[in-house]
Design an enzyme around this catalytic site. Sequence first.
Site, PDB file in Angstrom:
ATOM      1  N   LYS A 358      11.644  21.357  -9.357  1.00 35.81           N
ATOM      2  CA  LYS A 358      12.782  20.948  -9.744  1.00 35.81           C
ATOM      3  C   LYS A 358      13.175  20.913 -11.252  1.00 35.81           C
ATOM      4  CE  LYS A 358      14.712  16.279  -8.535  1.00 35.81           C
ATOM      5  NZ  LYS A 358      14.337  15.123  -7.796  1.00 35.81           N
ATOM      6  N   GLU A 444      11.319   2.459   3.877  1.00 31.80           N
ATOM      7  CA  GLU A 444      11.709   1.172   3.507  1.00 31.80           C
ATOM      8  C   GLU A 444      11.241   0.052   4.672  1.00 31.80           C
ATOM      9  OE1 GLU A 444      14.585   3.786   1.490  1.00 31.80           O
ATOM     10  OE2 GLU A 444      13.758   3.644   3.292  1.00 31.80           O
ATOM     11  N   ARG A 472      17.835   0.472   6.282  1.00 28.73           N
ATOM     12  CA  ARG A 472      16.986   1.004   6.919  1.00 28.73           C
ATOM     13  C   ARG A 472      15.738   0.328   7.307  1.00 28.73           C
ATOM     14  NH1 ARG A 472      17.155   6.736   5.184  1.00 28.73           N
ATOM     15  NH2 ARG A 472      14.841   6.671   4.798  1.00 28.73           N
TER      16      ARG A 472
END
Length: 713
Positions: A358, A444, A472
């Site tokens: 990243k 979640e 979710r």
Amino acid sequence: MALSRSLITPNHSLSPFLKPTRQSLSCKKRFCLRVSIDNSDDEEGRKMMIRKENDGWKIDFSGERPATPLLDTVNYPVHMKNLSTEDLEQLAAELRADIVHTVAETGGHLSASLGVVELTIALHHVFNTPEDKIIWDVGHQAYPHKILTGRRSRMHTMRKTSGLAGFPKRDESAHDAFGVGHSSTSISAGLGMAVARDLLGKNNNVISVIGDGAMTAGQAYEAMNNAGFLDANLIVVLNDNKQVSLPTATLDGPATPVGALSSTLTKLQASTNFRKLREASKRITKQIGGQTHEVAARLDEYARGMISASGSTLFEELGLYYIGPVDGHNIEDLVTIFQKVKAMPASGPVLIHVVTEKGKGYPPAEAAADKMHGVVKFDPTTGQQHKPKSSTLPYTKYFAESLIKEAEADDKIVAIHAAMGGGTGLNYFQKKFPDRCFDVGIAEQHAVTFAAGLATEGLKPFCAIYSTFLQRGYDQVIHDVDLQKLPVRFALDRAGLVGADGPTHCGAFDITYMACLPNMVVMAPSDEAELMHMVATAAAIDDRPSCFRFPRGNGIGAALPPYSKGIPLEIGKGKILTEGNKVAILGYGSIVQECVEAARVLRTLDIYLTVADARFCKPLDTELIRQLACEHKILITAEEGSIGGFGSHVSHFLSLAGILDGPLKLRAMMLPDRYIDHGSPRDQIEEAGLSSRHISATVLSLLGRPEEALYFK
């Protein structure tokens, strides 16, 4: 062996775009591109160049935006089909520099896009979008994709009102195969497209690109399990940057990523001959019958385990053919792998494990603790962000400070988040109470039920999840928490409109979906002080579940309670802020500030409003509502939420109480029944019709002064 080598050698023919440039070079070992420099300015920091050195392409970020002669010729993926490996490497360097300078001017998600530059180029070089479908999970990493698919000239409008969206969006480009913003949907969507392709008799490729963080969600595994069963042709690219949660690395960086396989073994696994041999052996043993097929499959699995990464058997058990790990910054390897997988005659899903970094190629991002994941405008030379100064803190920080104070007084308080420690402010809580803060990954559903389990044992869990992300885990909120009346506390950050992140992250629906639950206490603060009181209130509620929502952005400068320690509120009780006559406005949540401003403006017209802060949507302050309805001719409810929310609960009560049978004029102001595109917060609130101007106009219209109302519309 010679035949095998010929199968994997990429085409190194020169691009027709570069031939004139290469002929003019006098040095073959070093290739430089320089922008014109004002020689009258001796500052070396103004110089910028992209150059090829012995260990690869280097970008000097110490000056202005560099020249990008190769990228300038690539408007769509078709323009890069004939580029050689060396050309593609140059394109990657130019694209990386272009992304840094673009995001420096607009803000946005930087490091995820920098990490997939080579991967994006390889995908578009080999596959043919929009016929071939590329689905980017979440979409943080899609900036290179947008630039290469005809949107480079509009990148300066990214995340701005009427500009490009920050995520892939189907109605923005035919190359955006699926709209995203939430995590872990790409494999499910890709499998649906692959099955539809087969049913329709088409032969295009479908590629789902998913990060290791998104792989922590159950939906990804449900989709892979189904893909293995259906045996559909689907390519899954696992982008592994060792960032399961949003980046929390120190200056020293995260743990060393999974090592890439050597080029020889990587190419061997992806070669057509290897796959043909494997599938042929399976067909033969299937015909023989008995346990022979199972034994042969196991032998193949273990043999590949010897030349592949440990853990690949997990994907094999799910029915996906595993290839990797592959160096995600080696364009030649990526192109070779994709070409061979594309040419495979055998059916079935394939997972290509690609290891990336990243923030790759931009030193400030590589060194930053958060990898410069999400940034505001910044200086490309240093990476220093130009964060606007504010006299107040973000609501998220007020929440964190208040929760820490509650936890200091009560050791039963614990906190849960779903890979969003920084976004929810729980990174501060984790630093103070490392053993009482739990990051469950992008999961979640699990977060909610995990919190429910904690509550059964007498702990006091605070589950901090963005409003849009709690959607979710909604079944778990109902079945595992509310039905059992377990005292889980939900802190719903980013409630209401969220500006540049747009409709995928807009917290429009939580009032509606939480207030319809029989046992849930539903609160919303009008300012940061009220937020602290509601944190204390939630901590005190221990016989049922509760939730409170708060917006993105900074507080208004309200006077805070001493030591940031809130005082529990009386459940279901609002308060009157200003006294007036004829017209009352009952606001819920942060919209109360717009109501107060409307009252201030209308006082200049000798109109005096009663403004009340409801505080609670469930249970309603029915005594306050009766008082406002009986003492005023007009009652307006206001909320930054969808249809079916606070206003619906108020009108339902008034209807059952028979109050609507009288002369009262009732109006509900809420978000319109449509999605509002990304833009500045002020532009969004204006488009939604919830600004103080719109509230003032509504009051004047109801008072029979339509001409004056026009001045506010």
